[in-house]
Design a protein around this motif. Sequence first.
Motif, PDB file in Angstrom:
ATOM      1  N   ALA A 245      11.715  23.275  -2.735  1.00 55.98           N
ATOM      2  CA  ALA A 245      11.585  23.048  -1.316  1.00 55.98           C
ATOM      3  C   ALA A 245      10.493  21.990  -1.030  1.00 55.98           C
ATOM      4  O   ALA A 245       9.503  22.384  -1.227  1.00 55.98           O
ATOM      5  CB  ALA A 245      11.263  24.331  -0.246  1.00 55.98           C
ATOM      6  N   LEU A 246      10.978  20.807  -0.371  1.00 48.89           N
ATOM      7  CA  LEU A 246       9.962  19.682   0.150  1.00 48.89           C
ATOM      8  C   LEU A 246       9.778  20.024   1.483  1.00 48.89           C
ATOM      9  O   LEU A 246       8.589  20.113   1.971  1.00 48.89           O
ATOM     10  CB  LEU A 246      10.752  18.448   0.197  1.00 48.89           C
ATOM     11  CG  LEU A 246       9.870  17.314   0.766  1.00 48.89           C
ATOM     12  CD1 LEU A 246       8.694  16.925   0.086  1.00 48.89           C
ATOM     13  CD2 LEU A 246      10.779  16.283   0.878  1.00 48.89           C
ATOM     14  N   VAL A 299       2.842  19.195   0.713  1.00 47.98           N
ATOM     15  CA  VAL A 299       2.120  17.774   0.543  1.00 47.98           C
ATOM     16  C   VAL A 299       2.014  17.376  -0.931  1.00 47.98           C
ATOM     17  O   VAL A 299       2.144  16.308  -1.341  1.00 47.98           O
ATOM     18  CB  VAL A 299       0.733  18.011   1.177  1.00 47.98           C
ATOM     19  CG1 VAL A 299      -0.254  17.084   0.666  1.00 47.98           C
ATOM     20  CG2 VAL A 299       0.526  18.236   2.651  1.00 47.98           C
ATOM     21  N   ALA A 300       1.820  18.542  -1.829  1.00 47.29           N
ATOM     22  CA  ALA A 300       1.895  17.904  -3.265  1.00 47.29           C
ATOM     23  C   ALA A 300       3.285  17.329  -3.605  1.00 47.29           C
ATOM     24  O   ALA A 300       3.155  16.333  -4.472  1.00 47.29           O
ATOM     25  CB  ALA A 300       1.616  19.195  -4.127  1.00 47.29           C
ATOM     26  N   LYS A 301       4.420  17.595  -2.889  1.00 46.25           N
ATOM     27  CA  LYS A 301       5.494  17.126  -3.354  1.00 46.25           C
ATOM     28  C   LYS A 301       5.615  15.776  -2.675  1.00 46.25           C
ATOM     29  O   LYS A 301       6.166  14.732  -3.319  1.00 46.25           O
ATOM     30  CB  LYS A 301       6.803  18.150  -3.100  1.00 46.25           C
ATOM     31  CG  LYS A 301       6.859  19.308  -3.727  1.00 46.25           C
ATOM     32  CD  LYS A 301       8.159  19.790  -3.601  1.00 46.25           C
ATOM     33  CE  LYS A 301       8.540  21.159  -4.397  1.00 46.25           C
ATOM     34  NZ  LYS A 301       7.554  22.299  -4.035  1.00 46.25           N
ATOM     35  N   GLY A 330      14.854  15.506  -6.830  1.00 39.96           N
ATOM     36  CA  GLY A 330      15.050  17.138  -7.104  1.00 39.96           C
ATOM     37  C   GLY A 330      14.640  17.902  -6.305  1.00 39.96           C
ATOM     38  O   GLY A 330      14.645  19.277  -6.519  1.00 39.96           O
ATOM     39  N   PHE A 331      14.138  17.487  -5.212  1.00 40.84           N
ATOM     40  CA  PHE A 331      13.512  18.344  -4.002  1.00 40.84           C
ATOM     41  C   PHE A 331      14.611  18.770  -3.108  1.00 40.84           C
ATOM     42  O   PHE A 331      15.592  17.995  -2.654  1.00 40.84           O
ATOM     43  CB  PHE A 331      12.377  17.606  -3.106  1.00 40.84           C
ATOM     44  CG  PHE A 331      11.232  17.386  -3.914  1.00 40.84           C
ATOM     45  CD1 PHE A 331      10.856  17.960  -5.118  1.00 40.84           C
ATOM     46  CD2 PHE A 331      10.494  16.022  -3.957  1.00 40.84           C
ATOM     47  CE1 PHE A 331       9.903  17.789  -6.024  1.00 40.84           C
ATOM     48  CE2 PHE A 331       9.458  15.822  -4.821  1.00 40.84           C
ATOM     49  CZ  PHE A 331       9.203  16.576  -5.748  1.00 40.84           C
ATOM     50  N   GLY A 437      22.615  10.456  -8.572  1.00 42.78           N
ATOM     51  CA  GLY A 437      21.318  11.141  -8.173  1.00 42.78           C
ATOM     52  C   GLY A 437      21.065  11.834  -6.904  1.00 42.78           C
ATOM     53  O   GLY A 437      20.124  12.744  -6.768  1.00 42.78           O
ATOM     54  N   ASP A 438      22.127  11.803  -6.003  1.00 35.06           N
ATOM     55  CA  ASP A 438      22.001  12.633  -4.958  1.00 35.06           C
ATOM     56  C   ASP A 438      22.372  14.242  -5.082  1.00 35.06           C
ATOM     57  O   ASP A 438      22.044  15.104  -4.604  1.00 35.06           O
ATOM     58  CB  ASP A 438      22.941  11.953  -3.755  1.00 35.06           C
ATOM     59  CG  ASP A 438      22.255  10.800  -3.233  1.00 35.06           C
ATOM     60  OD1 ASP A 438      21.238  10.895  -2.397  1.00 35.06           O
ATOM     61  OD2 ASP A 438      22.771   9.846  -3.514  1.00 35.06           O
ATOM     62  N   VAL A 439      23.357  14.298  -6.301  1.00 31.21           N
ATOM     63  CA  VAL A 439      24.061  15.444  -6.383  1.00 31.21           C
ATOM     64  C   VAL A 439      23.401  16.374  -7.853  1.00 31.21           C
ATOM     65  O   VAL A 439      23.455  17.291  -7.830  1.00 31.21           O
ATOM     66  CB  VAL A 439      25.563  15.378  -6.670  1.00 31.21           C
ATOM     67  CG1 VAL A 439      26.336  16.592  -6.730  1.00 31.21           C
ATOM     68  CG2 VAL A 439      25.986  14.951  -5.416  1.00 31.21           C
ATOM     69  N   PHE A 440      23.082  15.345  -8.674  1.00 29.17           N
ATOM     70  CA  PHE A 440      23.199  16.015 -10.080  1.00 29.17           C
ATOM     71  C   PHE A 440      21.877  16.955 -10.128  1.00 29.17           C
ATOM     72  O   PHE A 440      21.864  17.991 -11.012  1.00 29.17           O
ATOM     73  CB  PHE A 440      22.912  14.711 -11.070  1.00 29.17           C
ATOM     74  CG  PHE A 440      22.573  15.232 -12.433  1.00 29.17           C
ATOM     75  CD1 PHE A 440      23.740  15.857 -13.264  1.00 29.17           C
ATOM     76  CD2 PHE A 440      21.389  15.144 -13.117  1.00 29.17           C
ATOM     77  CE1 PHE A 440      23.463  16.212 -14.487  1.00 29.17           C
ATOM     78  CE2 PHE A 440      21.262  15.673 -14.370  1.00 29.17           C
ATOM     79  CZ  PHE A 440      22.283  16.104 -15.131  1.00 29.17           C
ATOM     80  N   PRO A 441      20.651  16.568  -9.456  1.00 29.40           N
ATOM     81  CA  PRO A 441      20.002  17.748  -9.400  1.00 29.40           C
ATOM     82  C   PRO A 441      20.204  19.230  -9.334  1.00 29.40           C
ATOM     83  O   PRO A 441      19.371  20.073  -9.446  1.00 29.40           O
ATOM     84  CB  PRO A 441      18.705  17.260  -8.717  1.00 29.40           C
ATOM     85  CG  PRO A 441      19.008  15.610  -8.606  1.00 29.40           C
ATOM     86  CD  PRO A 441      20.273  15.778  -8.617  1.00 29.40           C
TER      87      PRO A 441
END
Length: 517
Positions: A245-246, A299-301, A330-331, A437-441
């Motif tokens: 989670a971001l 914040v770390a992310k 991947g967030f 890139g939007d789905v693969f993670p």
Amino acid sequence: MEGMTFRWQTEWFRTCMPLFSCLLEEAERIAAGKKGDLGKMGDWLGQIENICDPVEELKNCHYAGQMMNVRSALLDLTQTEQKAELAAYTLLPFLWELREETYFWGCVAEDAQKRKAYWQEEFVSHHRRVNPRRTEPKKVTIFIPACNHLDYTKQCVESVLRHTDLRACELLLLDHGSQDETAAYFHTIPNAKVIRFRENVGMLMFSVAFRACCGWYLAFVSNDTIVTEGWLSHLLDCLEREEKALSATPVTPFTSNCQGIAPCPLEGLEDFAKEFHEKRKGNWRHRARIMPVIGVYDVAKLDTMGFGDRWFQTMEFWDDDVSLRARRKGFQQFICTDVYCHHFGSVTGGVAWGRTLAAGQELFLQKHGVDAWGQGFCRSEDMIALLPEMKLPETSISFLAVDCGFGDSIFEVQNYLKEQRKQVQTYALSEVEGYRGDVFPFVQGWHTAVEGTAAALTNAFAERRFSLILTEESGLSGEILAERLLPGGYVLAMDSELTKYFRLAGRKGHWSLWQKR
């Protein structure tokens, strides 16, 4: 700052760099509690102005406004005994933003190839936190920006004070160029850090708040909102339990992106919010895109991807940009449907919204090469309404998504199956490699359908059969879809008629649900 480069320096900017370094070093000394030479700092700023004022590329950005903000902060330093705090929370972030505004718009922005390289190689390192006062970090930094509308701001701040345990928090109040009594009101709030912009500088507000942040989490609260009891602890619960989670955002009225809900009358707000949470506790929905009128961030992310991008000068589509960059790291971003807060609705930005929306969408297209509101950016309410019509007895579900773009429909199906306590294995195929890139993670397998969607459906993912196929591609062969399904499996499709091989299990709007005969 570690890892920083200025690859695209012009000769005039190269002359400014030592001056900026001297300014930042002096500001850091003051922030550390040491004596600084404010006179020299004023002289160095004057030299930068002599160099930068004639630069044509800086005429239409916030360089001049931010220079005014820095000079005002220096003046405030001469009149306060809290010099270290003012330097740490205002002067240092202001200087970092002034240098970055000057560099990006003066040296980078006009050339598309330079912009691309900047975003890939420099953006993250140029937008990390800089606050040196970390001896006693707080768990959460709450920042509330306001530009006028004092009556709404008071309701917002007072709700935060009433419903938040501030012992583990720092409170940043940002007066973003107000012409009313906002600044005076902010200074009456006990223990708050007040950051005053004499000039409104758009997106720089977000970067200043992030640079000043000392918390492990950063909570953004719009001044046209009212938070409710437990709002912060409930949102933190999501962030602490969901590893990827971001951000976590509550449900609020008068909010688009399928995040809205009918407003509760203010006189019954607290009881409503409490019951709302009790009925939905733990219902957190992963979404492709988030509009954070209130949002809590890890914040770390954020430090690994950067927060607001000054490229979005209109203030529109900055959140789409953060959402896309988050997905590609991947967030995950969550709507916490167990948390209700009130939103009055675009009090500050509503007047300009109609003029700036198209401009912001074009800026997003120029940066990312895709339309922010393209296929799959936001799930359909009609599709969601059909999900309960599925009868899937299996505990383990194999799920195939076909041509679903940015993937919000995929994520909502995953959300629903998760709520049903199903174990889900998700696979996706698309003719557009750019959506990978939007789905693969968030899936177990991806296939780029270079041979076309229909052909890919016959051979992608070997001999695997699926319990559910989701498709936003109309006109696919019912025979091929049926071959890829397990007995009794479902197809959830947009604008499709599959009567030969399937029975209709439900229809709503453009969406229909079909079960294999």
